[in-house]
Design a protein around this motif. Structure first.
Motif, PDB file in Angstrom:
ATOM      1  N   HIS A  54       0.824  -1.082  -0.200  1.00 29.06           N
ATOM      2  CA  HIS A  54       0.041   0.193   0.311  1.00 29.06           C
ATOM      3  C   HIS A  54       0.890   1.303  -0.126  1.00 29.06           C
ATOM      4  CE1 HIS A  54      -3.847   2.411   1.811  1.00 29.06           C
ATOM      5  NE2 HIS A  54      -3.145   2.956   0.790  1.00 29.06           N
ATOM      6  N   ARG A  55       1.887   1.315   0.957  1.00 33.26           N
ATOM      7  CA  ARG A  55       2.578   2.609   1.027  1.00 33.26           C
ATOM      8  C   ARG A  55       4.131   2.234   1.266  1.00 33.26           C
ATOM      9  NH1 ARG A  55       0.854   6.003   5.541  1.00 33.26           N
ATOM     10  NH2 ARG A  55      -0.921   6.353   4.245  1.00 33.26           N
ATOM     11  N   TYR A  56       5.234   2.710   0.161  1.00 31.02           N
ATOM     12  CA  TYR A  56       6.414   2.461   0.584  1.00 31.02           C
ATOM     13  C   TYR A  56       7.017   3.933   1.025  1.00 31.02           C
ATOM     14  CZ  TYR A  56       6.427  -2.128  -2.112  1.00 31.02           C
ATOM     15  OH  TYR A  56       6.305  -3.279  -2.398  1.00 31.02           O
ATOM     16  N   GLU A  57       8.035   3.829   1.773  1.00 33.65           N
ATOM     17  CA  GLU A  57       8.765   4.907   2.110  1.00 33.65           C
ATOM     18  C   GLU A  57      10.240   4.917   1.683  1.00 33.65           C
ATOM     19  OE1 GLU A  57       9.056   5.798   6.362  1.00 33.65           O
ATOM     20  OE2 GLU A  57       6.910   6.022   6.509  1.00 33.65           O
ATOM     21  N   GLU A  90       1.161   3.783  -2.952  1.00 32.03           N
ATOM     22  CA  GLU A  90       1.761   5.332  -2.504  1.00 32.03           C
ATOM     23  C   GLU A  90       3.255   5.154  -2.283  1.00 32.03           C
ATOM     24  OE1 GLU A  90      -0.424   6.508   1.016  1.00 32.03           O
ATOM     25  OE2 GLU A  90      -2.422   6.133   0.149  1.00 32.03           O
ATOM     26  N   LEU A  91       4.022   6.330  -2.443  1.00 28.25           N
ATOM     27  CA  LEU A  91       5.431   6.379  -1.935  1.00 28.25           C
ATOM     28  C   LEU A  91       5.413   7.594  -1.428  1.00 28.25           C
ATOM     29  CD1 LEU A  91       8.175   5.538  -2.728  1.00 28.25           C
ATOM     30  CD2 LEU A  91       8.260   6.669  -4.620  1.00 28.25           C
ATOM     31  N   VAL A  92       6.335   7.573  -0.374  1.00 32.52           N
ATOM     32  CA  VAL A  92       6.482   8.683   0.560  1.00 32.52           C
ATOM     33  C   VAL A  92       8.086   9.023   0.369  1.00 32.52           C
ATOM     34  CG1 VAL A  92       6.710   9.784   3.004  1.00 32.52           C
ATOM     35  CG2 VAL A  92       4.850   8.058   2.225  1.00 32.52           C
ATOM     36  N   ALA A  93       8.296  10.307   0.123  1.00 36.20           N
ATOM     37  CA  ALA A  93       9.883  10.655  -0.202  1.00 36.20           C
ATOM     38  C   ALA A  93      10.128  12.046   0.201  1.00 36.20           C
ATOM     39  CB  ALA A  93      10.023  10.381  -1.674  1.00 36.20           C
ATOM     40  N   VAL A 130       4.048   9.113 -11.032  1.00 38.90           N
ATOM     41  CA  VAL A 130       2.570   9.198 -11.001  1.00 38.90           C
ATOM     42  C   VAL A 130       1.848   9.007 -12.256  1.00 38.90           C
ATOM     43  CG1 VAL A 130       1.185  10.892 -10.293  1.00 38.90           C
ATOM     44  CG2 VAL A 130       3.260  11.029  -9.469  1.00 38.90           C
ATOM     45  N   THR A 131       2.157   9.477 -13.269  1.00 38.90           N
ATOM     46  CA  THR A 131       1.218   9.252 -14.510  1.00 38.90           C
ATOM     47  C   THR A 131       1.642   7.845 -15.378  1.00 38.90           C
ATOM     48  OG1 THR A 131       3.068  10.902 -15.570  1.00 38.90           O
ATOM     49  CG2 THR A 131       1.187  11.994 -14.742  1.00 38.90           C
ATOM     50  N   ASN A 156       0.885   7.277  -6.471  1.00 35.06           N
ATOM     51  CA  ASN A 156       0.584   8.361  -5.522  1.00 35.06           C
ATOM     52  C   ASN A 156       1.847   8.745  -4.795  1.00 35.06           C
ATOM     53  OD1 ASN A 156      -2.085   8.568  -6.613  1.00 35.06           O
ATOM     54  ND2 ASN A 156      -2.715   7.198  -4.810  1.00 35.06           N
ATOM     55  N   LEU A 157       2.303   9.954  -5.119  1.00 37.05           N
ATOM     56  CA  LEU A 157       3.470  10.609  -4.420  1.00 37.05           C
ATOM     57  C   LEU A 157       3.218  11.460  -3.474  1.00 37.05           C
ATOM     58  CD1 LEU A 157       6.456  10.407  -4.954  1.00 37.05           C
ATOM     59  CD2 LEU A 157       6.366  12.406  -6.550  1.00 37.05           C
TER      60      LEU A 157
END
Length: 730
Positions: free
Chosen positions: A294-297, A383-386, A400-401, A406-407
């Motif tokens: 779901h979400r990576y950091e 999702e990616l958190v950076a 993203v595109t 989702n960034l």
């Protein structure tokens, strides 16, 4: 496991659907799945029970398959024009409220689409047919924003002959002295094009010197009003009117369409010259999380250790940059990257590429053998958190595109907002014992007189990477944190390791992998640079690669004949053993390193570039020695020439130039005989048998006898003694 965006195909007649279909939505609670048939024009989505689909897959009636990404979508963000981006954003904004609803997946539920589209049409004024058309296109092409890019490759009529309106002549109206002329180019018929092909063959077969000569002969043969008279007299040669003649531009254009440049070059060169000069050279945090993926950091740090080069252990290359990608739900480290690229998008993209790639092959490249079960991470997240510094820019927004990720950009000076990945740096420092490794940066201050720890550097980039990979594998499999276990995990006795939590989430169907094609991942994550097509194949950073798109070598031959040309390549900095190029259908093809480039094999790109840069440099002492030797050589040459000029002036006898030139052969014979006598005296045989030196010199050359007469032996003996004393220049 069935995931959103998966594509399934039928294998038997009893399958629930006939044509390949894509999964748009899955509802485990209501036991249904929304699917869409892969076809043009697209048809509306349809529904079926999720249990029925699982049963069909389990029974073998249905199997998962892949659909190639459309070529118009395989464009990186910096390749897109502002017009294309505007069209994409405009179409996305038209349907975005229908996709991003307050109730997740509302539009996919039965009987909901018509109601939502009608309400959206009324609120925005958009035609319902247009909304449906955009929705179907979005789903058909993998539910990414790049589905709305214009399909320019389907526009125009590439390769088709142009059809002119009756009465409309091609080309710009010619002018003379500022006035328009009535003479215009002719609209060529099929007969004209066949004649041009015959005439251009004169140039191709090297029967004329230039294309203009071939054009003139073609007009003389095929475009005359009348033929020459039988007796050969043709004083009044007349061509057809100018409006009935093909011009030189048309002759060149259709001639080149009939014969490509390589065939023309081969015809003009001949087989022998072609084979000699032009042939081709023969020679790759828990809040609101649904589950894994779901979400990576992602974040980077500079390792506290100095490294050396693998090419020369005396070369210090500084401290490496370590990137880590972590799955927030399971705390699994899903990707790592060690390099010399500072914290930036160019470094982050390699870590993401590693996170989305197969780990078995990655570890094998570094000499570590694992199974798929030990590191089962090769998925794209939702999702990616950076950080801002790494992900801001058009290149980064391409994920993203293009990859539908989702960034989330974190504000500066707030590492706690991505605390999961930040904590892994401290843990990896402990596991790798980096502070106490030779070359490691000590946390305490260096006291006066203490040895500089940088001089103790021992590890190279490859060995440090192996240590890091072993530490990551140990962490994923054995790092325990019972506080991360949920009630369901405890009831099923799930180990509190990242690997255990990851596997449990995937088995429970909680994972949400973002399924994309390999070509799309390569295109948007691998760095791209310019290389050149040359006679030996593809040359990149001074290294030569094989070109699989040129099996017959014609592209290499073209480069050798007409010069190199640029080409885009994608590469993975972790290895120089292969690169990728784009095929005509926009797919990426791997090109392997040439067999002659052994010194680069199994090396990283940074190591190769450092080695090439260091070996080009010259020490100051060597540079001075080279300069001093050149000065001494110049002085020796000048002195020798001056001495020879003075000796010539002293021994010069007044003779005519003609006489001097006439005696060249006789002088050469005498000099050769003298050289033989000197060589015989200097040889070991002559030294051991002194009687040979007492014998009179004997001339075997008729020219020597003619020049010196009966005393030729005495003359030769005199010349040899002068040579020994240095009185005669050799």
């Amino acid at each position: 496991m069935i995931a959103i965006n998966d594509v399934f195909e039928s294998l038997t007649e009893s399958a629930p659907f006939e044509r390949p279909a894509r999964v748009l939505w899955i509802s485990c609670a209501d036991d249904f799945v929304t699917m869409m048939t892969i076809e043009e024009p697209p048809a509306p989505p349809w529904h079926m029970p999720l249990s029925e689909l699982k049963g069909a897959v389990a029974s073998g009636n249905v199997r998962p398959t892949k659909v190639r990404t459309s070529s118009f979508m395989l464009q990186s963000e910096d390749e897109l024009s502002s017009e294309q981006k505007t069209i994409r954003q405009k179409n996305w904004d038209r349907i975005r409220p229908l996709i991003e609803t307050s109730f997740a997946g509302e539009i996919y539920y039965p009987h909901a689409m018509g109601r939502l589209v009608a309400a959206h049409s009324k609120a925005t004024g958009l035609d319902r047919k247009s909304i449906y058309r955009l929705l179907y296109r979005y789903w058909l092409h993998g539910a990414t924003q790049n589905a709305f890019l214009p399909k320019y490759e389907n526009s125009g009529a590439s390769g088709q002959p142009r059809v002119f309106v009756k009465g409309k002549l091609p080309g710009r109206p010619p002018k003379y002295l500022g006035e328009l002329s009535d003479t215009r180019a002719k609209i060529l018929t099929d007969e004209d094009k066949q004649i041009i092909k015959i005439g251009y063959a004169l140039y191709r077969d090297n029967k004329t010197k230039t294309i203009t000569d071939a054009y003139t002969k073609t007009l003389n043969r095929f475009y005359r009003v009348e033929h020459p008279s039988p007796d050969g007299t043709d004083d009044d040669t007349r061509l057809k009117p100018a409006g009935e003649l093909p011009n030189i531009v048309q002759f060149k254009y259709w001639g080149k369409k009939a014969y490509d440049e390589i065939s023309v070059l081969r015809g003009r060169s001949g087989d022998r010259r072609w084979a000699m000069n032009h042939r081709p050279l023969v020679g790759r945090a828990h809040d609101r999380l649904h589950g894994p993926c779901h979400r990576y950091e992602i974040d980077a740090t500079i390792a506290d250790i100095y490294l050396v080069s693998r090419y020369n252990r005396e070369w210090l290359i500084g401290r490496p940059v370590v990137y880590v990608v972590v799955d927030v739900f399971s705390r699994m480290i899903v990707g790592v990257y060690v390099g010399l690229e500072g914290p930036s998008w160019n470094g982050a993209r390699h870590a993401l590429f590693n996170a989305f790639s197969d780990k078995v092959a990655f570890c094998a490249r570094h000499g570590i053998t694992i199974t798929e079960e030990e590191w089962p991470c090769h998925h794209l997240p939702q999702e990616l958190v950076a950080d801002r510094g790494e992900m801001l820019g058009s290149a980064a927004t391409g994920i993203v595109t293009g990859l539908n990720i989702n960034l989330a950009i974190m504000p500066p000076f707030r590492p706690d907002w991505k605390s999961i990945v930040e904590s892994k740096f401290r843990l990896l420092n402990q596991l790798t014992q980096v502070h106490w490794t030779p070359g490691g940066v000590r946390t305490r201050m260096k006291e006066r007189g203490e040895r500089d720890y940088r001089l103790d550097a021992t590890l190279d980039m490859e060995k440090f990477t192996r240590i890091l990979l072993k530490s990551v594998l140990h962490y994923n499999q054995h790092s325990r944190a019972p506080g991360r276990l949920s009630k369901a995990m405890i009831s099923e006795n799930i180990p509190s390791t990242p690997l255990g939590i990851w596997n449990w989430g995937i088995e429970q169907g909680m994972g949400e992998p973002n399924v994309q094609s390999d070509d799309a991942v390569y295109l948007h994550l691998l760095p791209r640079e310019r290389a050149t097509l040359q006679a030996r194949g593809i040359t990149f950073k001074g290294m030569h690669y094989l070109n699989p798109l040129d099996p017959d070598g014609m592209t290499a031959a073209h480069a050798r004949a007409f010069g190199r040309r640029a080409i885009d390549v994608w590469y993975e900095p972790g290895t120089v053993d292969y690169i990728w190029i784009q095929a005509p259908d926009k797919s990426l093809v791997r090109c392997m390193l040439h067999s002659t480039e052994g010194r680069y094999r199994n090396r990283r790109l940074e190591e190769v570039l450092d080695m090439l840069e260091i070996t080009k440099q010259t020490e100051a002492v060597a540079h001075y020695a080279d300069l001093n030797s050149k000065v001494q050589l110049d002085e020796f040459v000048e002195t020798t020439i001056a001495t020879a000029a003075a000796e010539k002036k002293e021994s010069q006898v007044k003779r005519s130039n003609a006489a001097r030139i006439a005696d060249i052969r006789a002088n050469r014979a005498l000099e050769r005989e003298a050289e033989r006598v000197i060589a015989a005296k200097r040889s070991p045989v002559a030294t051991s048998r002194p009687e040979l030196s007492d014998r009179p010199a004997r001339s075997t050359d008729g020219s020597a006898k003619t020049y010196a007469g009966e005393r030729s032996g005495e003359v030769i003996d005199l010349l040899s003694r002068l040579h020994e004393r240095g009185g005669l220049a050799k």
